[in-house]
Write an enzyme that holds these catalytic residues in place. Structure first.
Site, PDB file in Angstrom:
ATOM      1  N   GLU A 103       0.917  -1.326  -0.029  1.00 37.34           N
ATOM      2  CA  GLU A 103       0.028  -0.072   0.155  1.00 37.34           C
ATOM      3  C   GLU A 103       0.915   1.252   0.094  1.00 37.34           C
ATOM      4  O   GLU A 103       0.531   2.128   0.684  1.00 37.34           O
ATOM      5  CB  GLU A 103      -0.821  -0.080   1.176  1.00 37.34           C
ATOM      6  CG  GLU A 103      -1.801  -1.204   1.081  1.00 37.34           C
ATOM      7  CD  GLU A 103      -2.860  -1.197   2.443  1.00 37.34           C
ATOM      8  OE1 GLU A 103      -2.452  -0.589   3.331  1.00 37.34           O
ATOM      9  OE2 GLU A 103      -3.540  -2.186   2.643  1.00 37.34           O
ATOM     10  N   GLU A 161      -5.623 -11.277  -0.775  1.00 34.85           N
ATOM     11  CA  GLU A 161      -6.229 -11.077   0.569  1.00 34.85           C
ATOM     12  C   GLU A 161      -7.873 -10.914   0.314  1.00 34.85           C
ATOM     13  O   GLU A 161      -8.389 -10.292   0.696  1.00 34.85           O
ATOM     14  CB  GLU A 161      -5.891  -9.638   1.126  1.00 34.85           C
ATOM     15  CG  GLU A 161      -4.467  -9.478   1.392  1.00 34.85           C
ATOM     16  CD  GLU A 161      -4.160  -8.188   1.975  1.00 34.85           C
ATOM     17  OE1 GLU A 161      -4.938  -7.593   2.353  1.00 34.85           O
ATOM     18  OE2 GLU A 161      -2.753  -7.984   2.076  1.00 34.85           O
TER      19      GLU A 161
END
Ligand code: XIL
Length: 378
Positions: free
Chosen positions: A154, A291
């Site tokens: 991220e 994920e």
């Protein structure tokens, strides 16, 4: 129409033959995935490994594990000098006993960092040394055990609308001091978001440096850049694509892109996700779905409607199909496997949940059957 005795005997022999030699339906996700060329994985919590149903389901269904939180700085680093590997080591031992691969998550992130780090007022040189030591020690500790790492997670801005790097302790607050020995090359067709002026350090240099450190510590490990909200083609995934292409030009050791795949609206653009997987794999990179969960609206007891459970099943199947359609997409991983232990719900005041493949009693949901069928069809 009646058959003569010879014909009936022949039909009987053929039926027995078919029953004996037809491939039995796969009994688990990992069995279904065996010939598909993809690993089937999930995030795990070490504290739950002692729960019999948790451990049995994990061992039966998956051939890939990733510690959900246990490899993050806040767990691994009690202070600037020490490393506490007890939690992730439990996952590694479990995986070894059950013949599973392990993904590592994550070395460079702006969240779940310990206060001694975030409030330490370190200089860029000090931070750089801390990060280099962290990456080399952790990757080195698991050399030959963790086959793929989310080196960075991220690093781009929240949302999918800017494609800019996020302000973090590692990037620019104050950021690590980046060695300038690796000048960026000038790619023949630079994307606008790609490089600064020719010869100036690329804005991605700090990330490139982290990939190089990880590669030094374990040259055989596959190194991934992992991101949220970059599953579809949008400004964020465009920027990641430009960075990855730049890394390939420069010889930065990057091997894959992790697409998180936390889905909370029931209408993901599957064609766009598939095209995105296609453009990354066309760069010679692997893609891992890292994920995946599909959160649903739930009532006060945590139950979703059966219509939504079917929609959810459909999405799991479509994402699996999109991955399986590209040979470079080599892992499908869910963020937990039982609704009993899921980060969804903990961050949405319990109006969303039921995001995973098994319910909170470890009963397979429609999403499980859909995923198993998709895997078995390859
Ligand atoms: C989440 C974990 O699931 C939670 O247990 C923790 O409290 C917060 O982090 N993107 C990521 C993961 O890359 O590391 C996050 O995991 C979920 C979002």
């Amino acid at each position: 129409m009646s058959h003569g005795p010879e014909t009936r005997i022949l039909i009987w022999i053929l039926s027995v033959f078919c029953l004996a030699f037809a491939a039995p339906a796969p009994q688990s996700l990992r069995e279904a995935a065996q010939h598909s060329g993809v690993l089937i994985g999930t995030a795990v919590r070490p504290a739950q490994l002692s729960e019999a149903a948790y451990a049995a389901t994990l061992a039966r269904e998956f051939n890939l594990l990733e510690p959900e939180d246990a490899l993050k700085w806040e767990v691994l680093r009690p202070d600037a000098q020490s490393f506490d590997f007890r939690q992730p080591d439990q996952v590694v031992d479990f995986a070894a006993r059950h013949n599973m691969r392990i993904r590592g998550h994550t070395l460079v992130w702006h969240r779940q960092n310990p206060p001694w780090l975030t409030s330490g007022d370190f200089t860029p040189d000090q931070l750089s040394k801390l990060l280099e030591t962290h990456i080399k020690t952790v990757v080195g500790h698991y050399q030959g055990k963790i086959f793929a790492w989310d080196v960075a997670n991220e690093a781009f801005d929240e949302g999918d609308r800017t494609g800019k790097l996020r302000s973090t302790i590692w990037h620019d607050q104050p950021g690590i001091a980046v060695a300038t020995t690796h000048e960026p090359s000038a790619p023949s067709n630079p994307a606008p978001s790609e490089l600064g002026a020719r010869g100036s350090p690329s804005p991605y240099s700090y990330l490139a440096q982290c990939f190089r450190w990880a590669h030094e510590a374990d040259p055989a490990a596959l190194l991934f850049y992992n991101e949220a909200e970059a599953e579809e083609i949008n400004l964020k995934s465009d920027a990641i694509y430009a960075m990855a292409r730049d890394f390939k030009h420069q010889g930065v050791p990057i091997h894959g892109i992790g697409l998180q795949m936390h889905i909370s609206n029931l209408h993901p653009d599957i064609a766009s996700i598939s095209a995105n997987i296609g453009r990354f794999t066309a760069l010679g990179l692997q893609v891992h779905i890292t994920e995946m969960d599909v959160s649903l609206q739930v009532d006060a007891n945590g139950n979703a409607s059966s219509a939504d459970l079917q929609r959810q099943a459909n999405i799991y199947r479509q994402i699996a199909d999109a991955c399986l359609a590209h040979p470079g997409c080599t892992a499908i991983q869910t963020w937990g496997f039982t609704d009993k232990y899921s980060w969804i719900g903990s961050h949405s005041k319990h109006t969303q949940g039921a995001a995973l493949l098994f319910d909170s009693h470890y009963r397979a949901k429609p999403a499980y059957e859909a995923l198993r069928n998709a895997l078995a069809a390859r």
